[in-house]
Design an enzyme around this catalytic site. Structure first.
Site, PDB file in Angstrom:
ATOM      1  CE  LYS A  13      -9.514  -2.241  29.297  1.00 45.92           C
ATOM      2  NZ  LYS A  13      -8.455  -1.911  30.268  1.00 45.92           N
ATOM      3  CG  ASP A  69      -3.337   0.754  30.795  1.00 42.47           C
ATOM      4  OD1 ASP A  69      -4.427   0.931  31.375  1.00 42.47           O
ATOM      5  OD2 ASP A  69      -2.587   1.698  30.474  1.00 42.47           O
TER       6      ASP A  69
HETATM    7  P1  ITT Z   1      -9.511  -1.014  33.595  1.00 41.78           P
HETATM    8  O1  ITT Z   1      -8.395  -0.047  33.870  1.00 41.78           O
HETATM    9  O2  ITT Z   1     -10.388  -1.289  34.775  1.00 41.78           O
HETATM   10  O3  ITT Z   1      -9.061  -2.277  32.938  1.00 41.78           O
HETATM   11  P2  ITT Z   1     -10.439   1.071  31.766  1.00 41.78           P
HETATM   12  O4  ITT Z   1     -11.722   1.271  30.994  1.00 41.78           O
HETATM   13  O5  ITT Z   1     -10.044   2.170  32.709  1.00 41.78           O
HETATM   14  O6  ITT Z   1     -10.525  -0.341  32.513  1.00 41.78           O
HETATM   15  P3  ITT Z   1      -7.993   1.519  30.248  1.00 41.78           P
HETATM   16  O7  ITT Z   1      -7.358   2.317  31.317  1.00 41.78           O
HETATM   17  O8  ITT Z   1      -7.179   0.467  29.582  1.00 41.78           O
HETATM   18  O9  ITT Z   1      -9.307   0.775  30.721  1.00 41.78           O
HETATM   19  O10 ITT Z   1      -8.570   2.587  29.227  1.00 41.78           O
HETATM   20  C1  ITT Z   1      -8.712   2.347  27.936  1.00 41.78           C
HETATM   21  C2  ITT Z   1      -9.893   3.099  27.374  1.00 41.78           C
HETATM   22  O11 ITT Z   1      -9.745   2.951  25.963  1.00 41.78           O
HETATM   23  C3  ITT Z   1     -11.257   2.464  27.724  1.00 41.78           C
HETATM   24  O12 ITT Z   1     -11.940   3.096  28.752  1.00 41.78           O
HETATM   25  C4  ITT Z   1     -12.020   2.596  26.426  1.00 41.78           C
HETATM   26  O13 ITT Z   1     -12.592   3.880  26.339  1.00 41.78           O
HETATM   27  C5  ITT Z   1     -10.928   2.495  25.390  1.00 41.78           C
HETATM   28  N1  ITT Z   1     -10.756   1.116  24.909  1.00 41.78           N
HETATM   29  C6  ITT Z   1     -10.052   0.097  25.480  1.00 41.78           C
HETATM   30  N2  ITT Z   1     -10.122  -1.009  24.738  1.00 41.78           N
HETATM   31  C7  ITT Z   1     -10.897  -0.687  23.678  1.00 41.78           C
HETATM   32  C8  ITT Z   1     -11.352  -1.408  22.557  1.00 41.78           C
HETATM   33  O14 ITT Z   1     -11.058  -2.690  22.374  1.00 41.78           O
HETATM   34  N3  ITT Z   1     -12.119  -0.767  21.678  1.00 41.78           N
HETATM   35  C9  ITT Z   1     -12.450   0.518  21.835  1.00 41.78           C
HETATM   36  N4  ITT Z   1     -12.081   1.275  22.866  1.00 41.78           N
HETATM   37  C10 ITT Z   1     -11.299   0.674  23.791  1.00 41.78           C
END
Ligand code: ITT
Length: 199
Positions: A13, A69
């Site tokens: 991200k 998120d």
């Molecule tokens: P933070 O909470 O620390 O920001 P996280 O990985 O836990 O990081 P999220 O709770 O937002 O992030 O979870 C979203 C999940 O969705 C992430 O772990 C990825 O598997 C997926 N994801 C998020 N953005 C994406 C993208 O641009 N392309 C593909 N998969 C994505």
């Protein structure tokens, strides 16, 4: 240059956020500040979770704090994995585990029944205000992974706009139409304005 704390440890991200924000601000992340336990994402919506992370970031660093998120909403699965996208296949699931579970859940459904939306909420908390932006990208879930760029569900997300999977796209192509790119594009000018008002 003004500093913006991005309350994530997810390096994939961060890479995208840095590329989209460019030189407008100096982005620091969880990797650059004294460690603190990340708050539990107990919200029922992307917005609630983004606010939980951004508020904690501001409380810990005193810097204007941005949190992302993101959820993948698959129509045939009633909007799942949605807010649970990171832990779809269980706590500490890898990207591959989550993709595998998604493909299993969808089984042999035809493409027409595999519509999906990537949704991203970006929340900014700076001690004076709490503001947020949302971005979305529409597509379908492929029956098998395609491409090696990007991260997470990118290899199985076919973008209608790009006419290929996000993992087959360059970083620039993905950012130009993605959920995250869109949320950040509407934020860029406002962030600069907000940050310039902070003493
Ligand atoms: P933070 O909470 O620390 O920001 P996280 O990985 O836990 O990081 P999220 O709770 O937002 O992030 O979870 C979203 C999940 O969705 C992430 O772990 C990825 O598997 C997926 N994801 C998020 N953005 C994406 C993208 O641009 N392309 C593909 N998969 C994505």
């Amino acid at each position: 240059m003004r500093k913006l704390f991005v309350a994530t440890g997810n390096r994939d991200k961060l890479r995208e956020i840095r590329a989209i924000l460019g030189d407008s601000v100096e982005v620091v992340s969880l990797h650059d500040v004294p460690p603190y336990p990340e708050p539990a994402e107990t919200g029922e919506t992307l917005l609630e979770n983004a606010l939980i992370k951004a508020r904690e970031g501001y409380a810990r660093t005193g810097l204007p704090s941005l949190a992302d998120d993101t959820g993948l909403e698959v129509e045939a699965l009633g909007g799942a994995p949605g807010v649970f996208s990171a832990r779809y296949a269980g706590e500490n699931a890898s990207y591959q585990d989550n993709v595998r579970k998604l493909l299993e859940e969808l089984g042999s459904r035809p493409l027409i029944e595999r519509s999906a939306t990537f949704r991203c909420v970006m929340a900014l908390v700076d001690g004076e205000r709490e503001v947020w932006w949302e971005g979305a990208a529409e597509g379908v879930i492929l029956s098998e992974p395609k491409g090696t760029s990007g991260f997470g569900y990118d290899p199985v997300f076919y973008s209608y706009e790009l006419k290929k999977s996000f993992a087959q796209a360059t970083a620039e192509e993905k950012n130009s139409v993605s959920h995250r790119g869109r949320a950040l594009q509407s934020l860029v000018s406002e962030v600069q304005q907000l940050l310039s008002n902070i003493k």
